[in-house]
Design a protein around this motif. Structure first.
Motif, PDB file in Angstrom:
ATOM      1  N   GLU B  45       1.014  -0.954   0.318  1.00  0.00           N
ATOM      2  CA  GLU B  45      -0.203  -0.123  -0.406  1.00  0.00           C
ATOM      3  C   GLU B  45       0.708   1.103   0.545  1.00  0.00           C
ATOM      4  N   GLY B  46       2.234   0.894  -0.139  1.00  0.00           N
ATOM      5  CA  GLY B  46       3.294   2.161  -0.168  1.00  0.00           C
ATOM      6  C   GLY B  46       3.413   2.466   1.330  1.00  0.00           C
ATOM      7  N   ARG B  47       3.189   1.744   2.093  1.00  0.00           N
ATOM      8  CA  ARG B  47       3.281   3.027   3.298  1.00  0.00           C
ATOM      9  C   ARG B  47       4.858   2.213   4.312  1.00  0.00           C
ATOM     10  N   LEU B  48       5.440   3.031   4.925  1.00  0.00           N
ATOM     11  CA  LEU B  48       6.700   2.579   5.522  1.00  0.00           C
ATOM     12  C   LEU B  48       6.493   1.839   5.818  1.00  0.00           C
ATOM     13  N   ILE B  49       7.471   0.210   6.605  1.00  0.00           N
ATOM     14  CA  ILE B  49       7.496  -0.095   7.225  1.00  0.00           C
ATOM     15  C   ILE B  49       8.885  -0.209   7.949  1.00  0.00           C
ATOM     16  N   LEU B 102       8.085  25.046   2.530  1.00  0.00           N
ATOM     17  CA  LEU B 102       7.780  25.351   4.304  1.00  0.00           C
ATOM     18  C   LEU B 102       6.814  24.492   4.869  1.00  0.00           C
ATOM     19  N   ALA B 103       6.720  23.647   3.797  1.00  0.00           N
ATOM     20  CA  ALA B 103       6.437  22.076   4.651  1.00  0.00           C
ATOM     21  C   ALA B 103       7.626  20.880   5.440  1.00  0.00           C
ATOM     22  N   LEU B 104       8.685  21.069   4.091  1.00  0.00           N
ATOM     23  CA  LEU B 104       9.411  20.114   4.684  1.00  0.00           C
ATOM     24  C   LEU B 104      10.328  21.089   6.087  1.00  0.00           C
ATOM     25  N   VAL B 105      10.149  22.123   5.999  1.00  0.00           N
ATOM     26  CA  VAL B 105      10.983  22.948   7.072  1.00  0.00           C
ATOM     27  C   VAL B 105      10.394  22.149   8.519  1.00  0.00           C
ATOM     28  N   ASP B 106       8.999  22.256   8.672  1.00  0.00           N
ATOM     29  CA  ASP B 106       7.943  22.192   9.519  1.00  0.00           C
ATOM     30  C   ASP B 106       8.059  20.945   9.857  1.00  0.00           C
ATOM     31  N   ALA B 107       8.409  19.871   9.416  1.00  0.00           N
ATOM     32  CA  ALA B 107       8.638  18.123   9.579  1.00  0.00           C
ATOM     33  C   ALA B 107       9.062  18.215   9.917  1.00  0.00           C
ATOM     34  N   LEU B 108      10.462  18.659  10.162  1.00  0.00           N
ATOM     35  CA  LEU B 108      11.964  18.168   9.876  1.00  0.00           C
ATOM     36  C   LEU B 108      11.970  18.810  12.213  1.00  0.00           C
ATOM     37  N   ASN B 246       9.953  10.992   6.886  1.00  0.00           N
ATOM     38  CA  ASN B 246      10.501  10.308   7.642  1.00  0.00           C
ATOM     39  C   ASN B 246      10.984   8.823   6.827  1.00  0.00           C
ATOM     40  N   GLU B 247      10.823   9.399   5.625  1.00  0.00           N
ATOM     41  CA  GLU B 247      11.396   7.588   5.020  1.00  0.00           C
ATOM     42  C   GLU B 247      12.515   8.211   4.432  1.00  0.00           C
ATOM     43  N   LEU B 248      13.205   9.537   4.843  1.00  0.00           N
ATOM     44  CA  LEU B 248      14.976   9.776   4.644  1.00  0.00           C
ATOM     45  C   LEU B 248      15.284   9.119   6.364  1.00  0.00           C
ATOM     46  N   ARG B 249      14.054   9.567   7.295  1.00  0.00           N
ATOM     47  CA  ARG B 249      14.651   9.001   8.615  1.00  0.00           C
ATOM     48  C   ARG B 249      14.297   7.728   8.858  1.00  0.00           C
ATOM     49  N   LEU B 250      14.024   7.557   8.192  1.00  0.00           N
ATOM     50  CA  LEU B 250      13.539   5.097   8.592  1.00  0.00           C
ATOM     51  C   LEU B 250      13.641   4.265   7.468  1.00  0.00           C
ATOM     52  N   GLU B 251      15.650   4.977   6.952  1.00  0.00           N
ATOM     53  CA  GLU B 251      15.930   4.067   6.536  1.00  0.00           C
ATOM     54  C   GLU B 251      17.092   3.015   6.784  1.00  0.00           C
ATOM     55  N   TYR B 252      17.238   1.766   6.916  1.00  0.00           N
ATOM     56  CA  TYR B 252      17.674   0.957   7.376  1.00  0.00           C
ATOM     57  C   TYR B 252      19.110   1.286   6.192  1.00  0.00           C
ATOM     58  N   LEU B 253      20.368   0.988   7.012  1.00  0.00           N
ATOM     59  CA  LEU B 253      22.111   0.770   6.350  1.00  0.00           C
ATOM     60  C   LEU B 253      22.501  -0.213   6.736  1.00  0.00           C
ATOM     61  N   ILE B 254      22.746  -1.187   5.743  1.00  0.00           N
ATOM     62  CA  ILE B 254      22.492  -2.956   5.536  1.00  0.00           C
ATOM     63  C   ILE B 254      24.019  -2.935   4.871  1.00  0.00           C
ATOM     64  N   GLY B 255      24.894  -2.845   6.186  1.00  0.00           N
ATOM     65  CA  GLY B 255      26.538  -3.237   5.277  1.00  0.00           C
ATOM     66  C   GLY B 255      26.736  -4.970   5.408  1.00  0.00           C
ATOM     67  N   PHE B 256      27.391  -4.404   4.003  1.00  0.00           N
ATOM     68  CA  PHE B 256      28.040  -6.566   3.193  1.00  0.00           C
ATOM     69  C   PHE B 256      29.818  -5.647   3.146  1.00  0.00           C
ATOM     70  N   VAL B 257      29.829  -7.295   3.071  1.00  0.00           N
ATOM     71  CA  VAL B 257      31.746  -7.356   2.401  1.00  0.00           C
ATOM     72  C   VAL B 257      31.119  -7.553   0.723  1.00  0.00           C
ATOM     73  N   PRO B 258      31.925  -6.873   0.063  1.00  0.00           N
ATOM     74  CA  PRO B 258      31.176  -7.655  -1.627  1.00  0.00           C
ATOM     75  C   PRO B 258      32.578  -9.173  -2.078  1.00  0.00           C
ATOM     76  N   PRO B 259      31.918 -10.056  -2.359  1.00  0.00           N
ATOM     77  CA  PRO B 259      32.803 -11.012  -2.401  1.00  0.00           C
ATOM     78  C   PRO B 259      34.380 -10.362  -2.998  1.00  0.00           C
ATOM     79  N   VAL B 260      33.968 -10.209  -3.980  1.00  0.00           N
ATOM     80  CA  VAL B 260      35.235  -9.731  -4.787  1.00  0.00           C
ATOM     81  C   VAL B 260      35.594  -8.246  -4.919  1.00  0.00           C
TER      82      VAL B 260
END
Lengths: 319, 292
Positions: B45-49, B102-108, B246-260
Motif C-alpha cells: 500500500e506504499g506505507r513505510l515499514i 516550508l512544509a518540509l522545514v516544518d517536518a524536520l 519519515n522516509e529519509l529518516r526511516l532508512e535501514y543501513l545494511i553493510g556487506f562485504v563484497p565477494p570480490v
C-alpha cells in the motif's frame, strides 16, 4: 525627575529645570525638491516631527555642508550582471562617477561588492576614477552564485564606523538577495544603530508570474529596497529601465542626488518627552519637497556575528 | 549504468562496525572493505515499514547471496539540501514550490539541519547549513527568484558538493520537474552527479507536481536508491512532506562485504523476507579494487 509637589513653591524655576531634564536628540534630515536637489533654505517652523504620531517640539534646526564617509556597494552577482557583463561594468562605473563627481577632499570613499559569499570592501580609495574602475574590472571573474546583499550592506556600514564623517552607503542592486545571514531588517537596524543612511539605486524590475491555480506570484524585490532606504533616511532611486532594455543607464546623476541630499542635510534637534515612543516621522510643510529621515529613533540592537565579519576582506582580485 | 550508493568504510573504520554482532563476518575478512547500502521498506500500500530486523533482509551480489555484515535502523539526524527549481518550466509553480519547502522545514526535528539551493543562476540560497527553522523559512519566503538559466545537473552537483563534509543522514531533496539530458554535456553531468552521489552515500530525493512529472529525474533518483514522489494539487502538502522526511529518516543501513575486490560495478539486490513488502535500495555498486 523633579517632583511636581516641590514645584508649587517655585513654579518658574521648576519649569526651567524640567525643560532642561527633557532629553534632546539630533536627527539628520535630508530634504529634496521636485528637481531632486537639496532644499537649502528651510526654516525651523517648516519642520513638523512626530514620534509615534505624537508631535514633538523642534528645539533647533541647523544646516551645514559636511564631508561624507561613503561606501559604494555594487551588486555584481549573477542576477544583476545578466549576460552582458559589459553593461554591468558600465553601470558600476557610472555609480562610481556619481560618488566621485562632487567629492570634496575631506570625503572618504570605499568600494564594496556583492557577489559570492566573500564580502570584499576596499579601504578608503583615492578620490579618482581609476582606483575604482580597476577594482571593478578585477571583479569580472568573481563568483556569481549568490547575492548576500544585506550582509554586504551591514559589512559596509561596519567598515564605515571607523571613518570620521557623516556616513552614507550607496547600494546599487537589483534587490534579489540570496544566501544572506542577515535579513533586510537586520541590515537596516544596524545602519540606524551606526547612524548610517543607505541610499539605494534599484536596477531591477519587479515581475508578476501567474501560477497554476490562478494565483499570481509577485516578485516584489523593490519593496525591501525601498524600506531599507526609508528606514535609514537614505534615498530610494529606481533605475529599472537599465535592466528592462538590457543596457546601461547613466546612474551617476541619480547617485549625485543621493549624495548631495545626505551632504546638505539638516540636523534637527528634538526635545523628547518621557515615553515619547520610537517611530519617527518628519514632515516639511513646504510644497513639493521630499523628506529623507530615519524612521526609528532607536533601532533594535543588531550585532554582526564573528562568522559574518570573518567573511569580510579587503578587495581582492577573484581567482 | 550507475553504481549503487555506498559508503566506504576503510579497514581502520571497521572497529565501529564490530560493535554489532552482525558485523563479525566482515571482521573475518582481513583487508576487506565493507559496503553499506541504504534501504527503505514499503508495504504494497506504499506505507513505510519500520523496525525490521537484520535477519529479514537478503542481499545478493550478481545474483548470489551475501551475508549482512552490519545493520542499523537507528533514527539519525538529517542533513539535507533542499533544491528548489526556479527555472522556466516551474515558474507557474513558484508558490507551490515555496509552500512545499516550508512544509518540509516544518517536518524536520531538532538536530536536523538544512541548506537551501536553487536550480538557477544563483544556486546558493542559504549561506550554510542551519538547524534554525526561522532562518530557512526566511530564505524560502524572501529569496526565491525565478530564473531563466537552463541549468539543472550542475546545480544538483553543487547541492551534492555542499554535503561532502557533512555528517548525519545526508540527502539532496529536489523540488523540480527534472532536468534535460539532450546534450552530451548534460548526459555527462548526469553521470557525474550519479557517480558522486553514490560514491558519497548521499541520497537524491525527487519531489514534483503530478501534472508536471519528474522527467528523467525519477529514474535517476530510483537507481540511486533514493526516492521520488509526484503529488497532485489536492494532496495535503504537509502530510506529503512529513512522509518524505519519515522516509529519509526511516532508512535501514545494511553493510556487506563484497565477494570480490575488482574495482568493477556489480548488480545488487536488496530484498526483505516479508509478505507484501518491498525494499527500495541501490541496484548496483562498485566494488573497491584489491589492495596492491
Amino acid at each position: 525627575m523633579t517632583k511636581p509637589g516641590a514645584c508649587l513653591a517655585a513654579a518658574l524655576f521648576c519649569a526651567v529645570v524640567a525643560a532642561q531634564e527633557v532629553p534632546t536628540r539630533d536627527v539628520i534630515v535630508s530634504v529634496v525638491g521636485a528637481d531632486g536637489k537639496p532644499v537649502p533654505d528651510l526654516r525651523p517652523d517648516e519642520f513638523q516631527v512626530f514620534v509615534d504620531d505624537r508631535r514633538i517640539p523642534v528645539v533647533s534646526v541647523t544646516r551645514s555642508d559636511v564631508p561624507l564617509s561613503m561606501a559604494a556597494v555594487i551588486d555584481m552577482s549573477g542576477s544583476s550582471r545578466l549576460a552582458q557583463s559589459r553593461f554591468a561594468d558600465e553601470r558600476s562605473e557610472s555609480v562610481v562617477d556619481g560618488v566621485l563627481k562632487d567629492a570634496t577632499a575631506a570625503d572618504t570613499a570605499r568600494l564594496a561588492r556583492v557577489g559570492g559569499m566573500d564580502l570584499f570592501i576596499s579601504p578608503p580609495l583615492p578620490l579618482r576614477t581609476q582606483p575604482f574602475t580597476t577594482r571593478i574590472s578585477e571583479a569580472h571573474d568573481c563568483p556569481v552564485s549568490s547575492s548576500p546583499i544585506w550582509d554586504a550592506v551591514a559589512a559596509a556600514v561596519h567598515a564605515l564606523t571607523g571613518d570620521p564623517h557623516r556616513r552614507l552607503v550607496v547600494l546599487a542592486t537589483d534587490g534579489r538577495a540570496t544566501a544572506t545571514t542577515l535579513s533586510v531588517a537586520d541590515a537596516a537596524h544596524y545602519a540606524l544603530q551606526m547612524q548610517t543612511a543607505v541610499s539605494v539605486i534599484d536596477v531591477g524590475v519587479s515581475l508578476t508570474i501567474p501560477q497554476w491555480n490562478g494565483e499570481v506570484a509577485v516578485i516584489e524585490r523593490a519593496k525591501a529596497l525601498r524600506w531599507l532606504a526609508a528606514t535609514t533616511g537614505g534615498a530610494y532611486i529606481p533605475d529599472g529601465p537599465a535592466l528592462r532594455v538590457r543596457a546601461a543607464v547613466d546612474s551617476y546623476p541619480l547617485v549625485r542626488r543621493a549624495i548631495a541630499a545626505r551632504r546638505h542635510a539638516y540636523s534637527v534637534t528634538l526635545r523628547l518627552p518621557a515615553g515619547a515612543g520610537n517611530a519617527l516621522s518628519v514632515i516639511v510643510t513646504r510644497p513639493e519637497t521630499t523628506v529623507l529621515a530615519p524612521s526609528l529613533l532607536d533601532a533594535p540592537p543588531v550585532e554582526l556575528s564573528a562568522s559574518l565579519l570573518a567573511r569580510v576582506g579587503d578587495w581582492e582580485k577573484c581567482k | 549504468m550507475f553504481p549503487a550508493r555506498f559508503l566506504w568504510l576503510s579497514s581502520g573504520c571497521l572497529a565501529a562496525v564490530l560493535a554489532s554482532p552482525a558485523s563479525e563476518q566482515a571482521a573475518l575478512r582481513p583487508g576487506g572493505e565493507l559496503i553499506r547500502v541504504h534501504a527503505t521498506v514499503r508495504s504494497d500500500e506504499g506505507r513505510l515499514i519500520p523496525a525490521i530486523g537484520a535477519d529479514q533482509f537478503e542481499i545478493r551480489v550478481d545474483g548470489k547471496p551475501v551475508p549482512v555484515a552490519s545493520f542499523s535502523n537507528d533514527a539519525q539526524a538529517l542533513t539535507l539540501v533542499l533544491m528548489v527549481d526556479l527555472r522556466g518550466g516551474m515558474r507557474d509553480r513558484l508558490l507551490w514550490s515555496r509552500d512545499a519547502g516550508l512544509a518540509l522545514v516544518d517536518a524536520l526535528r531538532s538536530g536536523d539541519r538544512l541548506r537551501i539551493g536553487a536550480f538557477g543562476r544563483e544556486s546558493q540560497l542559504s549561506p550554510g547549513f542551519t538547524g534554525d527553522p526561522s532562518a530557512v523559512r526566511r530564505t524560502l519566503m524572501e529569496e526565491l527568484w525565478p530564473e531563466d538559466r537552463p541549468t539543472f545537473w550542475s546545480d544538483l552537483y553543487a547541492g551534492l558538493d555542499w554535503l561532502t563534509e557533512e555528517s548525519g543522514r545526508r540527502a539532496v531533496v529536489a523540488i523540480s520537474n527534472g532536468g534535460d539530458v539532450d546534450t552530451r554535456i548534460e548526459r555527462q553531468l548526469t553521470s557525474t552527479v550519479m557517480t558522486d552521489a553514490l560514491a558519497g552515500g548521499v541520497i537524491i530525493y525527487a519531489i514534483g507536481a503530478k501534472d508536471k512529472g519528474l522527467g528523467v529525474f525519477r529514474p535517476i533518483a530510483q537507481r540511486a536508491g533514493g526516492g521520488h514522489i509526484a503529488f497532485s494539487d489536492t494532496a495535503d502538502v504537509r502530510a506529503v512532506m512529513r512522509e518524505v522526511v519519515n522516509e529519509l529518516r526511516l532508512e535501514y543501513l545494511i553493510g556487506f562485504v563484497p565477494p570480490v575486490l575488482d574495482g568493477r560495478t556489480h548488480d545488487l539486490s536488496v530484498r526483505v523476507r516479508l509478505p507484501e513488502a518491498t525494499a527500495v535500495a541501490a541496484r548496483r555498486f562498485t566494488a573497491p579494487a584489491a589492495p596492491k
